[in-house]
Write an enzyme that holds these catalytic residues in place. Sequence first.
Site, short mmCIF file in Angstrom:
data_model
loop_
_atom_site.label_atom_id
_atom_site.label_comp_id
_atom_site.label_asym_id
_atom_site.label_seq_id
_atom_site.Cartn_x
_atom_site.Cartn_y
_atom_site.Cartn_z
N GLY A 172 0.81 -1.20 0.00
CA GLY A 172 0.00 0.00 0.00
C GLY A 172 0.85 1.26 0.00
O GLY A 172 1.89 1.34 -0.66
N GLY A 173 0.40 2.26 0.78
CA GLY A 173 1.12 3.52 0.83
C GLY A 173 2.54 3.39 1.32
O GLY A 173 3.39 4.23 0.99
N GLY A 407 18.90 10.12 -33.72
CA GLY A 407 18.64 10.74 -32.42
C GLY A 407 19.28 9.99 -31.28
O GLY A 407 19.60 10.58 -30.24
N ALA A 408 19.49 8.68 -31.45
CA ALA A 408 20.11 7.89 -30.39
C ALA A 408 21.58 8.28 -30.22
O ALA A 408 22.13 8.19 -29.12
CB ALA A 408 19.98 6.40 -30.69
#
Length: 517
Positions: A172-173, A407-408
């Site tokens: 959970g949290g 772009g790589a």
Amino acid sequence: MPIDPQLLKDLHKRRETALLGGGEEKMAKRKEKGLLPARERLLELFDEDTFQEFGMHAKHSCKSFGMEKKKMPGDGVVTGTGYVDGRPVAAYAHDFTVGGGALGRIHAKKVCDLIDYAIKAGIPVVGVNDSGGARIQEGVDSLSGYGEIFYRNVQCSGLIPQIAIIAGPCAGGAAYSPALMDFLIMTRKNANMFICGPQVIEAATGEKAELAQFATADAHASVSGNIHLIAEDDAHAIELAQTLLSYLPANNIDDAPHHLRETMSLDPIKRFNDLVPADPKSPFDVHEVIDVLADEETFFEIMPDFAKNLVTGFARIDGAVVGIVANQPNVKAGCLDIDASDKGARFVRVCNIYSIPIVTLVDVPGFFPGLEQERRGIIRHGAKMLFAYASATVPKITVIMRKAYGGAYLAMCSADLGADLVFAWPTAEIAVMGAEGAVNIVFGKELKASDNPAAKRAELIDSYRDEFASPYQAAANAFITDVIEPAQTRSCVSLGLHSLLSKRETRPPKKHGNIPL
């Protein structure tokens, strides 16, 4: 006048009660499962006789649901400071033998007080998570306690190193505090981490899922990417935390813990010349290059089981601490995909926070193609790599081994993204795309009309590589520092690294950049 013996007797009795935690029987059951008690976990972490405990006598103040009758030594958490390899560190460990280690108001205050102390002292924080979650009896006080811890995790971020060890339940949290820290280590056995358990998932969605599918160390390390390292047991987890701390400074103002040698090893290493195949399509294991580049047995890989097409980790080169980012041609040809981009960007930002120089080893054919990648946001995720490198002000040295396309090429720390030094091997190819693809696009019609298209294609590919993709062409345009023999790699990197350790680069004042999350 001597102190009243009764007072000393009372003190010792109270300490003994605290040291027993939830009692000898519960302690024994934990050890039968191979789990160390909370206090022993901290004693294992710290150098001998250096642990100074905070809040040993703290206890809960809840008086509802019968809690007023419960004795909970330390309120389910052990906190304090000590030394790790002679350097101060703050740490806490949930005590599962006391109320399942559940968090209440005083429990949270102890953790918050410790983190506040670490911030003031400028020292790292290590948290051992092993808790049943929020203490239901304390209601909103428990939720508030988590919120205060999360707030401090964020205040620490970029200021002091934070390491989380998941050594038991973390549900959970409770899972969000580790998620906000720099590094997560999780034990393979006895530990799980999730937001919603199998019963909640089935009730909400109708899906049937076992914990092994999403909550274990193996699942988090290889599928979700939520953790950085897997430990076999408590002792191994603590050892990994100690190793991590050996590469990190105490805070963001200190320099990385370099152990510079009196003389650098500058002799050529001929083995480099044989590590990379001549055929640009042939795979190889970049770990072999890293092992030769780094000081012997110093490479400490981070997230080795996630996005294996990119390798990240810490090492030393002639004693200087570095972060290494390297394409892995053995996996997906070393392409950058969504997961690799996230992994690389996060690691680069950690290095930048803690003044750790970055060495980037490049053999990248591009971003990974595919409909799924496009629909899941490869543009946004790939931009994280661009953002991380461009915003990093630490020393950055790049070595282009083979392919560096499109772009790589930029995303793997080109000169345009702020690399201080860029070296290329003669085997390097730096271009918008690979020679074969470029020839097919530019000369497609000409090839179809040719009497011998195969021979013509081969001729054009060779010509393209010589004229448009050669490392010498990039050097002629001052995009790289030098074309070097692979055998010179370690000496070039070491010389450059040591000259850059005094680098200081400032940027225009602003709150922070808007990274494409």
